[in-house]
Write an enzyme that holds these catalytic residues in place. Structure first.
Site, PDB file in Angstrom:
ATOM      1  N   ALA A  29       0.838  -1.193   0.000  1.00  7.03           N
ATOM      2  CA  ALA A  29       0.000   0.000   0.000  1.00  7.03           C
ATOM      3  C   ALA A  29       0.877   1.248   0.000  1.00  7.03           C
ATOM      4  CB  ALA A  29      -0.918   0.004   1.218  1.00  7.03           C
ATOM      5  N   TYR A  30       0.548   2.183  -0.867  1.00 10.86           N
ATOM      6  CA  TYR A  30       1.262   3.457  -0.904  1.00 10.86           C
ATOM      7  C   TYR A  30       0.579   4.434   0.041  1.00 10.86           C
ATOM      8  CZ  TYR A  30       4.340   1.706  -4.350  1.00 10.86           C
ATOM      9  OH  TYR A  30       5.317   0.954  -4.949  1.00 10.86           O
ATOM     10  N   LEU A  31       1.384   5.047   0.909  1.00 11.66           N
ATOM     11  CA  LEU A  31       0.873   5.974   1.908  1.00 11.66           C
ATOM     12  C   LEU A  31       1.025   7.419   1.445  1.00 11.66           C
ATOM     13  CD1 LEU A  31       2.487   4.153   4.923  1.00 11.66           C
ATOM     14  CD2 LEU A  31       0.161   3.893   4.030  1.00 11.66           C
TER      15      LEU A  31
END
Length: 158
Positions: A29-31
């Protein structure tokens, strides 16, 4: 400073499967995501997690910093994902002195298979196997960051 130097290819065939290690399921997941930088959390087989920062675009070489984090923190961070959460299985294939990593994507990215090889320097020349397809090093459409933003296979996004 850590450097990531890698070449990336589409995979055209199953010839890599015979020599590959057992795969590891990755939730990624990209934050934070922006031009020339990203922050992601990655969970490995649901058991351990790592936070990674990358600086630089889709080029051959980028700055990279990685840190192990508690799994509970990673699970919470996935809830803050920007874009789609990537689900893939990564296989490793030793090819001395290199190691190929083959990512087989699931879900909306199903059908996409990408191989990458990390290099000690930009002049290194790994053996290019017959199961490798078109080179996509430098093509931002094949960055996991972009895949997360679009949620679609790059050839379907055109």
């Amino acid at each position: 400073m850590a450097k990531e130097i890698e070449r990336k290819f589409l995979v055209d065939g199953d010839g890599w499967k015979d020599g590959a290690e057992k795969g590891v399921r990755l939730t990624q997941a990209y934050l934070m995501s922006g031009p020339q930088r990203s922050l992601r959390v990655r969970i490995f087989d649901g058991g351990r997690a790592r936070l990674t920062m990358k600086f630089g675009g889709a080029a051959l070489s980028r700055d990279e910093y990685e840190y192990d984090i508690p799994l509970a923190d990673a699970l919470e961070l996935v809830g803050h994902a920007v874009g789609s959460v990537i689900d893939k299985t990564r296989y490793r294939l030793a090819d001395a002195p290199y190691v190929w990593e083959i990512d087989v994507y699931h879900g909306d990215l199903s059908g996409l298979v990408v191989a990458e090889v990390e290099l000690p320097d930009e002049a290194a020349t790994p053996r290019l196997h017959d199961w490798l397809g078109r080179e996509v090093t430098g093509d931002p459409r094949y960055l996991n960051q972009t895949l997360s933003e679009t949620g679609r296979h790059p050839e379907e996004a055109d």
